[in-house]
Design an enzyme around this catalytic site. Sequence first.
Site, PDB file in Angstrom:
ATOM      1  N   GLY A  42       0.833  -1.196   0.000  1.00  0.00           N
ATOM      2  CA  GLY A  42       0.000   0.000   0.000  1.00  0.00           C
ATOM      3  C   GLY A  42       0.864   1.240   0.000  1.00  0.00           C
ATOM      4  O   GLY A  42       2.066   1.176   0.255  1.00  0.00           O
ATOM      5  N   CYS A  54       5.270  -6.164   1.690  1.00  0.00           N
ATOM      6  CA  CYS A  54       5.578  -4.735   1.635  1.00  0.00           C
ATOM      7  C   CYS A  54       4.892  -3.995   2.800  1.00  0.00           C
ATOM      8  O   CYS A  54       5.255  -4.176   3.947  1.00  0.00           O
ATOM      9  CB  CYS A  54       5.196  -4.162   0.284  1.00  0.00           C
ATOM     10  N   TYR A  55       3.876  -3.180   2.534  1.00  0.00           N
ATOM     11  CA  TYR A  55       3.188  -2.483   3.626  1.00  0.00           C
ATOM     12  C   TYR A  55       2.599  -3.486   4.616  1.00  0.00           C
ATOM     13  O   TYR A  55       2.657  -3.272   5.832  1.00  0.00           O
ATOM     14  CB  TYR A  55       2.075  -1.596   3.067  1.00  0.00           C
ATOM     15  N   HIS A  97       7.934  -7.522  -3.417  1.00  0.00           N
ATOM     16  CA  HIS A  97       6.663  -7.918  -4.035  1.00  0.00           C
ATOM     17  C   HIS A  97       6.849  -9.252  -4.776  1.00  0.00           C
ATOM     18  O   HIS A  97       7.223  -9.270  -5.954  1.00  0.00           O
ATOM     19  CB  HIS A  97       6.181  -6.844  -5.014  1.00  0.00           C
ATOM     20  N   GLU A 134       4.609 -11.098  -5.936  1.00  0.00           N
ATOM     21  CA  GLU A 134       3.573 -11.259  -6.964  1.00  0.00           C
ATOM     22  C   GLU A 134       3.979 -10.678  -8.307  1.00  0.00           C
ATOM     23  O   GLU A 134       3.372 -10.981  -9.330  1.00  0.00           O
ATOM     24  CB  GLU A 134       2.260 -10.604  -6.486  1.00  0.00           C
ATOM     25  N   ASP A 172     -13.343 -10.007 -23.809  1.00  0.00           N
ATOM     26  CA  ASP A 172     -13.984  -9.800 -22.505  1.00  0.00           C
ATOM     27  C   ASP A 172     -15.501  -9.933 -22.602  1.00  0.00           C
ATOM     28  O   ASP A 172     -16.130 -10.692 -21.862  1.00  0.00           O
ATOM     29  CB  ASP A 172     -13.625  -8.419 -21.946  1.00  0.00           C
ATOM     30  N   LYS A 229      -6.921 -10.635 -17.776  1.00  0.00           N
ATOM     31  CA  LYS A 229      -7.154 -11.057 -19.155  1.00  0.00           C
ATOM     32  C   LYS A 229      -6.765 -12.518 -19.390  1.00  0.00           C
ATOM     33  O   LYS A 229      -7.498 -13.258 -20.058  1.00  0.00           O
ATOM     34  CB  LYS A 229      -6.373 -10.148 -20.104  1.00  0.00           C
TER      35      LYS A 229
END
Length: 515
Positions: free
Chosen positions: A50, A77-78, A164, A166, A222, A370
């Site tokens: 964050g 992280c945060y 991070h 991710e 989509d 996506k």
Amino acid sequence: MLVVDFGAQYAQLIARRVREANVYSEIVPHTWTPAQMLERNPAAIILSGGPSSVYATGAPFVDPELFAAGVPVLGICYGFQAMAQALGGDVAQTGLREFGGTEVEVCAAGVLLAGTPERQTAWMSHGDAVHRAPDGFEVLATSSGSPVAAFEDRARRLYGVQWHPEVRHSAHGQEVLERFLYDGAGLSPDWTPGNVIADQVAAIRAQVGDARAICGLSGGVDSAVAAALVQRAIGDQLTCVFVDHGLLRAGEAEQVERDFVDATGVHLMVVDARERFLTALAGISDPEQKRKIIGREFIRVFEAAARDLVAQAGEDGADVRFLVQGTLYPDVVESGGGEGAANIKSHHNVGGLPEDLEFELVEPLRTLFKDEVRAVGLELGVPEEIVWRQPFPGPGLGIRIVGEVTADRLDVLRAADAIAREELTRAGLDRDIWQCPVVLLADVRSVGVQGDGRTYGHPVVLRPVSSEDAMTADWTRVPYDVLATISTRITNEVAEVNRVVLDVTSKPPGTIEWE
């Protein structure tokens, strides 16, 4: 598994990486109490990054009660700093901010870093750091700007990293997440995209009931996957509405009828609204205004289509109460829909919706990226020609013209775009490129020489990008001979264009679309 969102741009990316590890995940806001989170009976919890400093006035915090509940928790992280502070560790500025690729030194592998190298590159984005781990925690890693870059308390199953994992730029990030999920939390990798279909079909049936729905079908992946999913749930209660707003690429309308309708047999209503949209956009150059106007006009057209359907059905026909949209999570985040996220640009189907919307929205893909949508589409049997089609924004060419949108400018851009797409396909690059927007700088003129004479035409920009999820992207290194062919053809065949340029900006700092 729950991901607690502290306003991170990457909160949903964490959830997606967890799903890639075949564990189901959902996102909840940091404003939830531990009791609310525990009511969901989570098998594990991840605290996201964050933008705040944990010691700043009004900063989000984590109630220590969460860490006493016996649920495995990973702080990122945060979230890592918030965990350290809540449990008695020290967090402060070091004076050494770390952004981007950073070398991390592993001093103890533990559960979290088992099997990863002693020195590894991780993606950092922070100005504060943990200086002292809470009592009971083992320090696993350090970096030049983070005295404590990772820690764990195996007895309480609490873990944390400053970087991070991710983000793909963290070389061993997915391994770290999987070590937490499988070894730290004891979860089994048994979730698949097929679970999305089953869950969403049940949710759509419960939401729509016996009512009717329309779907704004654009021909892109989509809306096509959203339509296929809703059709599986409610069958002929769904009518797809294809709006020709005049902002389409060459051959767009024909592709919808040829590929999607033929494959699914869905009921399709085609609405010619070209004049309506161009009139509404006349004199407008501001990109946010364009998006909001396009979003508003889409809704007005859908409302008229719904009234027509009700009239055709007669007195016994059910009302059209629902509008199906192919909204994805990147649309929501960039429109300011994440918990604490900034409004980067209003997507026509999110921030651009009018306040007096008459429909209830059905958005079965709203929490997906996506690549997950493509996997769901293939599982549903949507034709590969549509599933692997390059993304195209709902506002269409209207946001690829920098300046006022006019019929003449659309014709110029349509011609240039068709050439670029044709040559990229001819070169076999369709699967290598996420998408290649062609942008017309309509308010810019460039001096050129053609046919031994001076020209004063428009430049167009080629924006080839590679991405997995549109949250981050890099410009695609298209072979020079392909770029040369595209440039030559555009300047030879599109009289109004005398210059072709290449955008080599990543995301961030740039977005994929120019507007």
